[in-house]
Design a protein around this motif. Structure first.
Motif, PDB file in Angstrom:
ATOM      1  N   PRO A 474       0.814  -1.226   0.000  1.00  0.00           N
ATOM      2  CA  PRO A 474       0.000   0.000   0.000  1.00  0.00           C
ATOM      3  C   PRO A 474       0.844   1.272   0.000  1.00  0.00           C
ATOM      4  O   PRO A 474       0.412   2.306  -0.515  1.00  0.00           O
ATOM      5  N   VAL A 475       2.048   1.196   0.566  1.00  0.00           N
ATOM      6  CA  VAL A 475       2.944   2.363   0.568  1.00  0.00           C
ATOM      7  C   VAL A 475       3.427   2.658  -0.850  1.00  0.00           C
ATOM      8  O   VAL A 475       3.419   3.811  -1.300  1.00  0.00           O
ATOM      9  N   LEU A 476       3.812   1.616  -1.569  1.00  0.00           N
ATOM     10  CA  LEU A 476       4.251   1.793  -2.956  1.00  0.00           C
ATOM     11  C   LEU A 476       3.093   2.266  -3.830  1.00  0.00           C
ATOM     12  O   LEU A 476       3.281   3.085  -4.748  1.00  0.00           O
ATOM     13  N   ASP A 477       1.888   1.775  -3.537  1.00  0.00           N
ATOM     14  CA  ASP A 477       0.701   2.240  -4.273  1.00  0.00           C
ATOM     15  C   ASP A 477       0.478   3.733  -4.038  1.00  0.00           C
ATOM     16  O   ASP A 477       0.144   4.481  -4.981  1.00  0.00           O
ATOM     17  N   LEU A 478       0.663   4.162  -2.798  1.00  0.00           N
ATOM     18  CA  LEU A 478       0.505   5.578  -2.466  1.00  0.00           C
ATOM     19  C   LEU A 478       1.522   6.427  -3.228  1.00  0.00           C
ATOM     20  O   LEU A 478       1.187   7.475  -3.792  1.00  0.00           O
ATOM     21  N   LEU A 479       2.767   5.975  -3.243  1.00  0.00           N
ATOM     22  CA  LEU A 479       3.813   6.714  -3.964  1.00  0.00           C
ATOM     23  C   LEU A 479       3.509   6.779  -5.458  1.00  0.00           C
ATOM     24  O   LEU A 479       3.755   7.793  -6.114  1.00  0.00           O
ATOM     25  N   LYS A 480       2.940   5.695  -5.970  1.00  0.00           N
ATOM     26  CA  LYS A 480       2.615   5.667  -7.399  1.00  0.00           C
ATOM     27  C   LYS A 480       1.535   6.684  -7.727  1.00  0.00           C
ATOM     28  O   LYS A 480       1.588   7.364  -8.772  1.00  0.00           O
ATOM     29  N   THR A 481       0.539   6.821  -6.848  1.00  0.00           N
ATOM     30  CA  THR A 481      -0.520   7.809  -7.086  1.00  0.00           C
ATOM     31  C   THR A 481       0.026   9.229  -7.054  1.00  0.00           C
ATOM     32  O   THR A 481      -0.541  10.132  -7.679  1.00  0.00           O
ATOM     33  N   LYS A 482       1.136   9.419  -6.350  1.00  0.00           N
ATOM     34  CA  LYS A 482       1.780  10.734  -6.289  1.00  0.00           C
ATOM     35  C   LYS A 482       2.704  10.980  -7.483  1.00  0.00           C
ATOM     36  O   LYS A 482       3.250  12.081  -7.622  1.00  0.00           O
ATOM     37  N   GLY A 483       2.895   9.953  -8.308  1.00  0.00           N
ATOM     38  CA  GLY A 483       3.814  10.085  -9.427  1.00  0.00           C
ATOM     39  C   GLY A 483       5.263  10.057  -9.007  1.00  0.00           C
ATOM     40  O   GLY A 483       6.145  10.551  -9.723  1.00  0.00           O
ATOM     41  N   HIS A 484       5.514   9.456  -7.840  1.00  0.00           N
ATOM     42  CA  HIS A 484       6.883   9.437  -7.306  1.00  0.00           C
ATOM     43  C   HIS A 484       7.648   8.220  -7.810  1.00  0.00           C
ATOM     44  O   HIS A 484       7.127   7.102  -7.789  1.00  0.00           O
ATOM     45  N   LYS A 485       8.884   8.425  -8.253  1.00  0.00           N
ATOM     46  CA  LYS A 485       9.713   7.331  -8.758  1.00  0.00           C
ATOM     47  C   LYS A 485      10.543   6.737  -7.623  1.00  0.00           C
ATOM     48  O   LYS A 485      11.303   7.438  -6.967  1.00  0.00           O
ATOM     49  N   THR A 486      10.388   5.454  -7.409  1.00  0.00           N
ATOM     50  CA  THR A 486      11.218   4.760  -6.419  1.00  0.00           C
ATOM     51  C   THR A 486      12.358   4.024  -7.129  1.00  0.00           C
ATOM     52  O   THR A 486      12.314   3.797  -8.340  1.00  0.00           O
ATOM     53  N   VAL A 487      13.372   3.669  -6.358  1.00  0.00           N
ATOM     54  CA  VAL A 487      14.531   2.960  -6.883  1.00  0.00           C
ATOM     55  C   VAL A 487      14.679   1.645  -6.129  1.00  0.00           C
ATOM     56  O   VAL A 487      14.735   1.638  -4.894  1.00  0.00           O
ATOM     57  N   SER A 488      14.738   0.550  -6.853  1.00  0.00           N
ATOM     58  CA  SER A 488      14.908  -0.765  -6.237  1.00  0.00           C
ATOM     59  C   SER A 488      16.397  -1.058  -6.050  1.00  0.00           C
ATOM     60  O   SER A 488      17.257  -0.329  -6.552  1.00  0.00           O
ATOM     61  N   TYR A 489      16.684  -2.171  -5.360  1.00  0.00           N
ATOM     62  CA  TYR A 489      18.099  -2.537  -5.199  1.00  0.00           C
ATOM     63  C   TYR A 489      18.693  -2.973  -6.536  1.00  0.00           C
ATOM     64  O   TYR A 489      19.882  -2.758  -6.793  1.00  0.00           O
ATOM     65  N   GLN A 490      17.872  -3.558  -7.386  1.00  0.00           N
ATOM     66  CA  GLN A 490      18.343  -3.921  -8.723  1.00  0.00           C
ATOM     67  C   GLN A 490      18.693  -2.665  -9.513  1.00  0.00           C
ATOM     68  O   GLN A 490      19.683  -2.635 -10.257  1.00  0.00           O
ATOM     69  N   ASP A 491      17.873  -1.613  -9.340  1.00  0.00           N
ATOM     70  CA  ASP A 491      18.184  -0.331  -9.985  1.00  0.00           C
ATOM     71  C   ASP A 491      19.515   0.211  -9.468  1.00  0.00           C
ATOM     72  O   ASP A 491      20.339   0.727 -10.241  1.00  0.00           O
ATOM     73  N   TRP A 492      19.709   0.116  -8.146  1.00  0.00           N
ATOM     74  CA  TRP A 492      20.958   0.596  -7.565  1.00  0.00           C
ATOM     75  C   TRP A 492      22.157  -0.130  -8.156  1.00  0.00           C
ATOM     76  O   TRP A 492      23.178   0.479  -8.465  1.00  0.00           O
ATOM     77  N   LYS A 493      22.031  -1.434  -8.354  1.00  0.00           N
ATOM     78  CA  LYS A 493      23.148  -2.196  -8.913  1.00  0.00           C
ATOM     79  C   LYS A 493      23.456  -1.752 -10.343  1.00  0.00           C
ATOM     80  O   LYS A 493      24.618  -1.793 -10.783  1.00  0.00           O
TER      81      LYS A 493
END
Length: 524
Positions: A474-493
């Motif tokens: 639900p936290v990631l869903d909330l961020l998505k509704t805000k148009g916020h880009k998250t970074v995964s650990y795979q992205d970090w690598k």
């Protein structure tokens, strides 16, 4: 068994151990009794653990960790290892993890950064999720930028929240002109600048007109700053020091560094490793008051502990073996407190005024007392290195005087010392900015053990009235509704791999990206 019976009567383990050492128990102590007691203790311990395991909750255990430095990763490692049904979501404000290891450890200490491999192993656990580029909790400091998420946004979805976001500000000296003159800066900011911390890249660093630098403070960070200023550039080019800092050092005229402390040589906070590196700098003379060192060691006598004695021995050796009249120099100044900075008409630093102190009190609690005498030390650069401090976030208890989240063994408490169920603290936020990474590891494990014990024993946690929390979804869903880009650990690598490639082109381990925008562009 003696220990078990004593503990059953409410005594602590420490008390039980002390009671074994009484004369009466010594008279009855025999090897056979000792072996029998060990077997009895082992059996009891096994039965106790089996009982605990049988009582361990089988429902999922959802934990949010705020911060991705050592304090967060080591705690996550411990929880995942000992609570199989746990899942951890780690939130980090930057797109890149590892906190102090990436942005605080000196570039010429690559062996210290090897802990990142351990953190990678933690991140490979399927029950671990890294949520980067996502800040949690707006700082209480006036004017602070609003966080991407507030504690109230994530609280309903977890059983526990571990605060491990470290110390982001430095302590001020509180003397005239420390924040107005060009050339005066925080060692914390300088370290962040040369290590590629995005928020410090606006720092104005000009070494092209500076001959002499002063570092206020005598801890490891102070020596890191001094060493970066005096180390031959060809050596630093082999490290992950940013290319921007290398270009600045290419124009550097800094030849002399004074490291100033308010107390005496016995009270220095740096360790033998950092001192040894400073004493081994090529073409660099070392200066300090040999008579003061000798008198302080004589005064301490046999009360001087072995590690401190070894450190003083290194200082003695450094004085004796230092070659005079070298092109560069560094010195340790003791019994000096900064009173203020002075500059020229262009607002450029030109000198620091120091008050001369004397030491009073017992060996274990020596205090610097002003004598009223003063001296002026000409300099072109000054770095205050008297400690970092944490900042509170909205909705979480915070001790402004100590600069920590108030806690008992990692359990967050309020102003009345009442436990705040489900909230925990780790690392510098828990104990203050002291110690090395190994210290933080032990500290994080302690907090993790507290969390595990609370969970397995059924202590109140967050949202006890909710049978099962959903964790990050639900936290990631909330961020998505805000148009916020998250970074995964795979992205970090992917970001890290690009840094490796850029570094290889210039013969370095990596070339760090200096802005969040550059980092995000790699994973767009």
């Amino acid at each position: 068994m003696i220990r078990l019976s004593l503990l059953a009567r409410g005594q602590s383990l420490g008390q039980a151990r002390c009671s074994i050492a009484t004369p009466s128990t010594r008279r009855t102590f025999t090897p056979s009794l000792f072996n029998n007691n060990i077997r009895s203790f082992s059996t009891a311990w096994t039965l106790r653990n089996e009982a605990k395991e049988s009582a361990t909750p089988t429902k999922p255990f959802k934990v949010a960790v705020i911060g991705s430095g050592p304090g967060g990763f080591y705690a996550a490692h411990r929880i995942l290892k000992h609570v199989p049904q746990s899942s951890i979501d780690m939130f980090e404000a930057l797109p890149v993890p590892h906190g102090l290891v990436r942005f605080g450890v000196a570039p010429d200490h690559p062996e210290v950064k090897n802990v990142m491999h351990t953190f990678d192993e933690v991140a490979e656990n399927p029950n671990f999720t890294f949520i980067g580029n996502t800040s949690v909790g707006t700082y209480v400091t006036p004017g602070s930028e609003k966080a991407d998420l507030e504690i109230s946004d994530i609280r309903p979805h977890y059983d526990a929240i571990l605060l491990a976001y470290g110390a982001h500000e430095d302590r001020l000296l509180g003397v005239p002109n420390e924040q107005t003159l060009k050339g005066v800066m925080a060692a914390r900011s300088f370290v962040g600048f040369y290590n590629g911390l995005p928020c410090e890249q606006d720092l104005q660093v000009d070494l092209s007109k500076a001959d002499t630098a002063v570092v206020i403070g005598q801890g490891n960070v102070a020596l890191d700053v001094a060493r970066i200023l005096l180390t031959p550039l060809e050596e630093l080019k082999k490290t992950d020091l940013t290319e921007r800092m290398i270009k600045i050092l290419e124009k550097s005229r800094v030849k002399h560094v004074h490291v100033v402390g308010r107390r005496g040589p016995l009270e220095v906070a740096f360790t033998a490793k950092e001192l040894r590196e400073m004493l081994q700098l090529p073409e660099t003379t070392f200066y300090m008051d040999q008579e003061l060192l000798a008198s302080e060691m004589e005064r301490a006598g046999k009360t001087l502990e072995r590690p401190r004695k070894r450190l003083m021995g290194l200082l003695e050796k450094g004085i004796k073996e230092s070659k005079p009249d070298q092109p560069k120099s560094w010195s340790l100044h003791f019994l000096r407190s900064p009173l203020g900075f002075s500059g020229d008409n262009d607002n450029q630093l030109k000198a620091i005024e120091l008050g001369i102190n004397r030491l009073e009190g017992e060996n274990s609690n020596r205090k610097a007392v002003a004598t009223g005498e003063k001296e002026t030390l000409p300099c072109d650069l000054a770095f205050r290195s008297i400690g970092y401090k944490s900042v509170g976030i909205q909705g979480i208890p915070f001790d402004d005087r100590k600069g920590v989240v108030p806690n008992m063994d990692g359990k967050v408490v309020d102003a009345e010392q009442n436990i705040v169920p489900g909230f925990y603290a780790s690392g510098w936020l828990k104990r203050g900015p002291i110690g090395v990474i190994a210290t933080t590891m032990a500290d994080a494990y302690q907090t993790a053990d507290t969390i595990i014990a609370d969970w397995t024993s059924g202590q109140p946690m967050l949202n006890n009235d909710v049978s099962s929390k959903q964790g990050g979804k639900p936290v990631l869903d909330l961020l998505k509704t805000k148009g916020h880009k998250t970074v995964s650990y795979q992205d970090w690598k992917k970001i890290e791999q690009k840094e490796f490639e850029l570094g290889a082109k210039v013969g370095k381990p990596r070339e760090k990206f200096l802005t969040v925008e550059e980092m995000l562009k790699v994973v767009d």
